[in-house]
Design a protein around this motif. Sequence first.
Motif, PDB file in Angstrom:
ATOM      1  N   ASN A   1       0.392  -1.300   0.334  1.00 57.62           N
ATOM      2  CA  ASN A   1       0.163  -0.147  -0.407  1.00 57.62           C
ATOM      3  C   ASN A   1       0.754   0.701   0.041  1.00 57.62           C
ATOM      4  O   ASN A   1       0.259   2.107   0.450  1.00 57.62           O
ATOM      5  CB  ASN A   1      -1.122   0.004   1.092  1.00 57.62           C
TER       6      ASN A   1
ATOM      7  N   ARG B   1       3.316   3.741  -1.535  1.00 62.49           N
ATOM      8  CA  ARG B   1       3.795   4.396  -3.850  1.00 62.49           C
ATOM      9  C   ARG B   1       4.733   5.298  -3.602  1.00 62.49           C
ATOM     10  O   ARG B   1       5.085   5.768  -3.190  1.00 62.49           O
ATOM     11  CB  ARG B   1       2.777   4.758  -4.861  1.00 62.49           C
TER      12      ARG B   1
ATOM     13  N   VAL C   1      -4.604  11.519  -6.953  1.00 62.56           N
ATOM     14  CA  VAL C   1      -4.023  10.296  -6.703  1.00 62.56           C
ATOM     15  C   VAL C   1      -3.205  10.302  -5.421  1.00 62.56           C
ATOM     16  O   VAL C   1      -3.129   9.308  -5.396  1.00 62.56           O
ATOM     17  CB  VAL C   1      -2.639   9.961  -8.119  1.00 62.56           C
TER      18      VAL C   1
ATOM     19  N   GLN D   1      -2.696   9.521  -2.088  1.00 60.98           N
ATOM     20  CA  GLN D   1      -2.739   8.021  -1.147  1.00 60.98           C
ATOM     21  C   GLN D   1      -1.706   8.159   0.171  1.00 60.98           C
ATOM     22  O   GLN D   1      -0.417   8.452   0.136  1.00 60.98           O
ATOM     23  CB  GLN D   1      -2.540   7.228  -1.829  1.00 60.98           C
TER      24      GLN D   1
ATOM     25  N   LEU E   1       7.108   1.678 -16.347  1.00 55.24           N
ATOM     26  CA  LEU E   1       5.972   1.097 -15.193  1.00 55.24           C
ATOM     27  C   LEU E   1       5.620   2.224 -15.532  1.00 55.24           C
ATOM     28  O   LEU E   1       5.206   3.384 -16.979  1.00 55.24           O
ATOM     29  CB  LEU E   1       6.947   2.321 -14.298  1.00 55.24           C
ATOM     30  N   PRO E   2       4.622   2.348 -15.008  1.00 55.07           N
ATOM     31  CA  PRO E   2       2.499   3.256 -14.906  1.00 55.07           C
ATOM     32  C   PRO E   2       2.916   4.745 -15.822  1.00 55.07           C
ATOM     33  O   PRO E   2       4.067   5.073 -14.668  1.00 55.07           O
ATOM     34  CB  PRO E   2       1.473   3.092 -14.608  1.00 55.07           C
ATOM     35  N   VAL E   3       2.680   5.529 -16.881  1.00 53.16           N
ATOM     36  CA  VAL E   3       2.637   6.652 -16.842  1.00 53.16           C
ATOM     37  C   VAL E   3       1.347   7.722 -17.031  1.00 53.16           C
ATOM     38  O   VAL E   3       0.632   7.118 -18.033  1.00 53.16           O
ATOM     39  CB  VAL E   3       3.802   7.233 -17.478  1.00 53.16           C
TER      40      VAL E   3
ATOM     41  N   TRP F   1      -3.271  -3.197 -12.255  1.00 53.65           N
ATOM     42  CA  TRP F   1      -2.641  -1.929 -11.923  1.00 53.65           C
ATOM     43  C   TRP F   1      -4.443  -1.399 -11.270  1.00 53.65           C
ATOM     44  O   TRP F   1      -3.655  -0.707 -10.303  1.00 53.65           O
ATOM     45  CB  TRP F   1      -1.961  -1.888 -12.739  1.00 53.65           C
TER      46      TRP F   1
ATOM     47  N   ASN G   1      -3.157  -0.281  -7.493  1.00 49.84           N
ATOM     48  CA  ASN G   1      -2.691   1.002  -6.937  1.00 49.84           C
ATOM     49  C   ASN G   1      -3.587   2.288  -6.879  1.00 49.84           C
ATOM     50  O   ASN G   1      -2.561   3.020  -6.471  1.00 49.84           O
ATOM     51  CB  ASN G   1      -1.005   0.755  -8.054  1.00 49.84           C
ATOM     52  N   MET G   2      -4.476   2.034  -8.041  1.00 50.64           N
ATOM     53  CA  MET G   2      -5.368   3.105  -7.016  1.00 50.64           C
ATOM     54  C   MET G   2      -6.589   3.659  -7.248  1.00 50.64           C
ATOM     55  O   MET G   2      -6.908   4.687  -6.599  1.00 50.64           O
ATOM     56  CB  MET G   2      -5.542   3.764  -9.172  1.00 50.64           C
ATOM     57  N   SER G   3      -6.996   2.103  -7.230  1.00 46.32           N
ATOM     58  CA  SER G   3      -8.387   2.783  -6.240  1.00 46.32           C
ATOM     59  C   SER G   3      -8.593   3.022  -5.125  1.00 46.32           C
ATOM     60  O   SER G   3      -7.641   2.805  -4.107  1.00 46.32           O
ATOM     61  CB  SER G   3      -9.400   1.547  -6.838  1.00 46.32           C
TER      62      SER G   3
ATOM     63  N   VAL H   1      -0.555   1.213 -18.884  1.00 38.86           N
ATOM     64  CA  VAL H   1       0.085   0.962 -18.132  1.00 38.86           C
ATOM     65  C   VAL H   1       0.777   0.493 -19.121  1.00 38.86           C
ATOM     66  O   VAL H   1       0.195  -0.653 -19.345  1.00 38.86           O
ATOM     67  CB  VAL H   1      -0.894   0.457 -16.984  1.00 38.86           C
TER      68      VAL H   1
END
Lengths: 180, 161
Positions: free
Chosen positions: A26, A28, A51, A53, A170-172, B28, B32-34, B156
């Motif tokens: 959890n 990031r 975004v 968290q 990685l995600p962008v 993902w 990671n985001m929800s 992603v």
Amino acid sequence: MDETPAAQEVGTTMQQSEMPVASTLNSRRVMLPVDQNEGSKRAVQWYVDHVCQKNDYVLLVHVFKSSILPMFANYDTDGTAMGGIEIWQSQFDDAQEAARAVIEEYKAILESKKVPYLTIARPGAPGQEICNIANDHNADLIVMGSRGLGMLSRTVLGSVSDYVVHNAYLPVTVVPPDEE
Amino acid sequence: MAEEVTCVKRRVLLAIDGSKGSQNAFDWYVENMSQPSDIVLIVHLFGMPTLPVAGFGAAGVVLVDGYQEQVQTVYDKAMALASKYSTICSSKKIKNRTIVETVCGSAGSTICQIAKDEKANNIVMGSRGLGAVRRVFLGSVSTHVMHHAHIPVTIVPQKKE
């Protein structure tokens, strides 16, 4: 808990803060590459509003252009270089100072939401350095603006964000400019 | 699911095509985001099968019966795929809606249009879909959406093999 953590890495020196080495459950590591343009501000603001968290750790990154040493080399009549190194050094220092100034504005946004962060200012090619830093620091996500360097209004996706999307494994998230 | 921090209610458009890439993007997002207040719009676009024609020229006959069945099959498959993701969302207590539509021409522009109509906050999608060649890092639909959506788009990438 440390409310205002600020570790700075400039050039090759780095001061360690208590930084998690890799993502824990959890948590990031979100990288925010910034420059002095509106696009970066929008991206950072969007990250913080939409975004961000708990347990996020931000890598605030600025890659600046620095001339290759030594750009100005004055040579004496007998061939010995004079003045070159000092001029380059002062140029590099100015570039670093400018880089720090750029980062300052973004720190305020992050601090207002109490997000822990690490600032990294490094010279080099922006696209490549961003990807390298993302790898070195095990980033989980990159959030960046779409237009920065160049700012041609007809270019929808700027060269740096384009490079990063294609080359970072990685995600962008690319944050576009507001609709005009 | 991550702990709630943001107060902004997000409408996240998740583009699905049945490929591993979009499955990856979906996973993902969930991991990671929800966030509890999210509303996910599961968007699946499918192409209508081409109309089969027997014979040539003026004597050509359109095989209507077979076509009806084909359309039905394709439609059912599309709905099933969307429901699958909807079920996964619901099981994780993520509010969601499915949007299944036919695509004429550009899937990318259809996704952008849906995002606009549905007032999505951002789009999450894979970098490659069903059709893309392996060598291509960013497929045509993802590229189009990235360039034309006026909201943030998260790409992603494929898992490293």
